[in-house]
Each structure stands twice: as C-alpha cells, then as structure tokens.
Design a protein around this motif. Structure first.
Motif, PDB file in Angstrom:
ATOM      1  N   ASP A 430       0.835  -1.202   0.000  1.00 35.92           N
ATOM      2  CA  ASP A 430       0.000   0.000   0.000  1.00 35.92           C
ATOM      3  C   ASP A 430       0.874   1.258   0.000  1.00 35.92           C
ATOM      4  OD1 ASP A 430      -2.081  -1.761   0.338  1.00 35.92           O
ATOM      5  OD2 ASP A 430      -2.683  -1.022   2.308  1.00 35.92           O
ATOM      6  N   HIS A 431       0.400   2.290  -0.692  1.00 34.25           N
ATOM      7  CA  HIS A 431       1.077   3.593  -0.641  1.00 34.25           C
ATOM      8  C   HIS A 431       0.065   4.692  -0.332  1.00 34.25           C
ATOM      9  CE1 HIS A 431       4.754   1.887  -2.268  1.00 34.25           C
ATOM     10  NE2 HIS A 431       4.063   1.346  -3.257  1.00 34.25           N
ATOM     11  N   CYS A 491       4.410   9.649  -1.902  1.00 33.14           N
ATOM     12  CA  CYS A 491       3.988   8.636  -0.944  1.00 33.14           C
ATOM     13  C   CYS A 491       4.310   9.125   0.454  1.00 33.14           C
ATOM     14  CB  CYS A 491       4.702   7.312  -1.202  1.00 33.14           C
ATOM     15  SG  CYS A 491       4.210   6.036  -0.014  1.00 33.14           S
ATOM     16  N   ILE A 493       4.512   7.068   3.116  1.00 34.46           N
ATOM     17  CA  ILE A 493       5.477   6.223   3.825  1.00 34.46           C
ATOM     18  C   ILE A 493       6.767   6.993   3.599  1.00 34.46           C
ATOM     19  CG2 ILE A 493       6.728   4.023   3.796  1.00 34.46           C
ATOM     20  CD1 ILE A 493       4.061   2.700   3.051  1.00 34.46           C
ATOM     21  N   HIS A 496       9.627   6.021   1.473  1.00 36.11           N
ATOM     22  CA  HIS A 496       9.401   5.949   0.024  1.00 36.11           C
ATOM     23  C   HIS A 496       9.589   7.297  -0.648  1.00 36.11           C
ATOM     24  CE1 HIS A 496       6.845   2.027   0.496  1.00 36.11           C
ATOM     25  NE2 HIS A 496       8.108   1.882   0.846  1.00 36.11           N
ATOM     26  N   MET A 501       9.731   8.290  -4.474  1.00 37.56           N
ATOM     27  CA  MET A 501       8.336   8.205  -4.899  1.00 37.56           C
ATOM     28  C   MET A 501       7.667   9.561  -4.657  1.00 37.56           C
ATOM     29  SD  MET A 501       5.356   5.409  -3.976  1.00 37.56           S
ATOM     30  CE  MET A 501       6.305   3.967  -4.451  1.00 37.56           C
TER      31      MET A 501
HETATM   32 CU    CU Z   1       4.905   4.220  -0.500  1.00 39.25          CU
END
Ligand code: CU
Length: 512
Positions: A430-431, A491, A493, A496, A501
């Motif tokens: 998941d992102h 993202c 997270i 990431h 990302m």
């Molecule tokens: Cu992510």
C-alpha cells in the motif's frame, strides 16, 4: 466560509516499549514470523498481539506559546534540535522540535497570519546511506491550503545547522475545524528526522461552538524503536523499501495511556497518523466511532464506523459516546496487511476508562451543513494518470524516481481549475498518496479495505492523503485553487518519499 469552498461550489451542481507485555521485533518482515506471542489476552489473526498494561493518565501534547499579542497574528518559535526525552520510561536522545516529543501543538484560526520563526539547531550528523546530509532540514505544514511559494509552504527552502529563517502562512483560505501537522520535508533525509521525533499537530480552530462543549483530545500516533539511547538507525535499503515500524507504539508520546470518560459522555478525538510506515486499523472495544471530519474539513453529519483505517499522514476527527456501562475499553489497532499477506499485530493503543457520574451527552445530528460532495462532469476535466512503483531500492512515479527538480515526474496544472487524478498502485504494498496545497475528494477506490472505500466515496470528505491499495487504484477530484507555485505530491510512507516516490506539481506555471 472559506474562499476555497466558495470557489468550489461554483461548480457544484448537487449536494449531495519496553514495558512488560510489549513485544519487540525489528522489521515488518518479522511480523510474519511472530505468531501469538506477546502480552497476550487477545488472539491476533495472524500478527500476534502487542498488549502492554494500562499506563499513566493520558496527557495532551504540549501547546506552543503564541509570541504575538496582535489579533490575527500567531507567531511561534520553532527549534529543530536533539533533546533527551523519556520514551516509555527509557531516556533517549531524539530529534525534536523545541525539546518535546511529540512536538508542541500550534493553534491558529482561519484568516490568521501564522509566523514560524524557524531555527535549525541540529548538530552536524554526517551523511546517511542514501548520500544525503542528515543535518539539513526545512518545514512542511501538512494539510494547509496555503501558498507553496516564497516564505510560505515552500519545499525548495532548506536550513543548514545554525541557520534560521521565517516561515509565514496566510490562512485566509484555510478551512476551519481541521487537524493538520508539521514536519520536515527535505528530500533524502526526512525519514530519519521524522522517525527521530520531528512532528507536531497544527490545529485550525472551529468557527462554530457546536463541538466546544465536548472534551477534545489530540492523539498523535507514532512509533519508534530505540537502540543505544537513540532512534534505531537506518542501516540498509530494506529499511527504506519496507518503511520502519517501531516496537514502541505511542499515543501522543505515551504507551497505552488511560483516558477517563464518564458513562454516556461524548468526547472528540482528533487523531493523526504521524508514524513513518505503520498503519492503524482503529477500533474501540464496545463502541462505534462517529466520524465527523477528515483532513480537509468537517463533514455534514457524523458517520458511524466501527473501524477506521488510518495510513501514514492521514487524520480523522471523530466523536466517541461512552457506553452507559462502566469499565475499561481498549482502543486497538487491528491486524492489517499493508504489504503482501503479512498482517500487523493487534495493538492496544489506549485504554478508555469509563466511570464516575453518568453524563447525558448526545451526538449532534448535523456537523457542518456546508459540507458536500463536489458533483460535476468529470469527463471533460483534464485527467492525470500516475503509477506508483518500487524497484532496485527506489520508488517511482510513472517510472521516474525523484532526484531533484531536473529529474522528476511533473504535472503542470492551470490555476482555478479541476482535474481528475488516477493513481495506480503497481506494487504489492500500500502507498498513502499525499498532495500538497489542495485537498481532493475521492471518486473511486479499487481494491483494499471495503469500509475505507465506501466511506470516502460517499461522504463529503476532503483529503490530502489517500491510501492507494496494493495493486489497486484511486481516482480523485483535485481542485487547483488560489495558489500558484511549485508543490509536491508523494507517498507518505516517509522512506518511500526519500527514495524517490515523489513528483513536482507546477501550479499556474510554478514559482520558486
Ligand atoms: Cu509508498
């Protein structure tokens, strides 16, 4: 009403650690290996349990002092610095704002000017394994609908150790009644600073007294693993690919604090997921949440939900009406598999202790009569397709891993328009997708948690962070309003983002 919303409505047709019982494990990979261990008392459905005994009474995060006596101006001094903090009884040197963990809560009102006198007093910390200087930093006011340019929410600024400067935000068009937060945003070293403790709440006060009678609590969900009296260091690319999850899981800096409530009493809980990578699938024993707000504002009415999934960067505003039966009820994070089939453990986050004289509170039937879902012919709007992916130790958007302004996927948006963004998750994890400056409404979600999708596609919820499920897809309606400049989407997270990302959003041609 916020100007932002008035502009939107022109288009609207309809309305539509370490404590006994806590379990220690290192990485997300270890979750799968842990079955039924821990403090026990509950059978986790795959990920075990983390069930520490009830701790100290719940404490609100500290409040930031307003240095201004001028009405309409909020001025605060914010210092990034290492400080000794007690993490569940263990003294550790964390990276902090103003020496506290979590950082002090900043409060302002719509229409205010918010001034943050920022000082980077981080020491020289050398270079991290991604090759970025750990000591540089800056500031992002996550969730604010403000300019991304100049000395406002401008991600191009950076501060070396010893440097200071002023951030100034015009909150003229910021929605009231919102829980936002602040944290660093310098590509390549954010994960370590955020993991180390640098995050705090930023509340834009309500404009009506509707909810003022209810006891209100700010809950900052954050986890950390300590190693040698400091946050566990980032030592491998696996830390970045998985995102770090800590073995000490706290609500506003406390492990399983005890929150008193009277039978029948209604309380307002404002919850932010300020963890790097941990998801919280929230549930309160014996109770149903009444969700009244998301990142971008209050909802039209309470939405009863037995579970609320909160991915990193997301916030939720909810009412809890205590049972008429006295007793202890645990706020839990239920098992959730954010990558592959590996479920997280069942975690006791907080204990709601219900007792004392009964109250006769009622949940209001109307919260924000102005909240509505934007309804328009999306077929005629500009459409953006973004695919999130991972590989070779990097994160990508449309195949490009962010390295700087000259190496990034870019969106050029005209100011004063609406767009449809289709975010596809081309990976098995998941992102949570976060875009700066302009909150969106979710049109559809493919994959993932059914409750999450059905709530966001029916409620008039404005979002700045939306979970894009593994191998799934989210389409969202994105207003591009009020502020030109160079903003970001990425993202949440945090690891990431650090490995690329992230993309650049040139609004109205962009500006530095
Ligand atoms: Cu992510």
């Amino acid at each position: 009403m916020a100007g932002k919303k008035i502009t939107r409505r022109e288009f609207i047709v309809g309305s539509a650690i370490g404590t006994a019982g806590a379990v220690t494990f290192g990485s997300a990979l270890a979750h799968a290996a842990m079955r039924g261990g821990g403090g026990g008392g509950m059978g986790g459905s795959g990920g075990g349990t983390i069930n520490p005994p009830p701790g100290a009474p719940f404490r609100e995060p500290l409040e930031m002092v307003n240095l201004s006596s001028v009405p309409g101006i909020v001025e605060v001094a914010l210092e990034a610095k290492p400080a000794q903090v007690s993490v569940n009884g263990t003294t550790a040197t964390l990276l902090t704002y103003n020496g506290s963990y979590p950082a002090p809560t900043i409060r302002a009102r719509r229409g205010d000017i918010l001034r943050i006198r920022f000082q980077n007093n981080l020491p020289e910390l050398g270079t991290n394994i991604l090759g970025h200087d750990r000591s540089m930093t800056n500031l992002h006011t996550h969730g604010l609908h403000v300019s991304p340019s100049g000395i406002s929410d401008n991600m191009m600024r950076m501060f070396a150790p010893g440097q200071d400067g002023l951030y100034e935000y015009d909150l003229m068009k910021q929605e009231a009644g919102t829980l936002n937060f602040y944290h660093p945003h310098l590509h390549g070293n954010v994960a370590e600073q955020y993991w180390g403790g640098m995050a705090g709440a930023l509340v834009i006060e309500d404009e009506t007294p509707l909810l003022s009678a209810f006891d209100t609590h700010t809950m900052i969900l954050k986890d950390i693993t300590l190693s040698g009296g400091a946050p566990e260091p980032y030592t491998s690319m696996m830390d970045y690919m998985h995102g770090k999850e800590g073995n000490t899981i706290m609500v506003s800096g406390q492990v399983n604090p005890v929150l008193p409530i009277r039978p029948g009493q209604v309380q307002r809980w404002r919850i932010v997921n300020a963890s790097n990578a941990r998801f919280y699938h929230l549930s309160l024993e014996g109770h149903t949440f009444q969700v009244i707000g998301t990142e971008g504002g209050l909802l039209d009415k309470p939405y009863p939900l037995s579970k609320v999934l909160l991915s990193p960067g997301e916030r939720v505003d909810l009412l809890v009406k205590a049972s008429t039966r006295a007793g202890a009820y645990r706020l839990l994070a239920l098992p959730y598999a954010r990558q592959g089939m590996m479920s997280s453990p069942t975690i006791t986050l907080l204990t709601m202790q219900c007792g004392g004289t009964a109250a006769k509170d009622t949940i209001p039937s109307v919260i924000n009569p102005n909240a509505s879902r934007a309804v328009m012919n999306t077929a005629t709007l500009p459409k953006r397709s973004l695919t999130l992916s991972m590989g070779q130790g990097r994160g990508y958007i449309n195949g490009i891993s962010f390295e700087g302004m000259d190496h990034t996927f870019m969106i050029d948006s005209a100011l004063g328009t609406y767009e449809v963004w289709e975010i596809t998750n081309g990976s098995g994890m998941d992102h949570p997708f976060h875009q700066h400056v302009n909150p969106c409404q979710v049109l559809s979600v493919t994959g993932g948690d059914a409750g999450y999708a059905s709530f966001l596609t029916t409620a008039p919820a404005w979002k700045d962070t939306v979970l894009v499920p593994k191998w799934g897809k989210v389409t969202m309606l994105v207003p591009v309003m009020d502020y030109g400049g160079t903003a970001m989407f990425h993202c949440h997270i945090i690891e990431h983002e650090d490995i690329g990302m992230m993309g650049v959003w040139m609004i109205g041609g962009g500006m530095m």
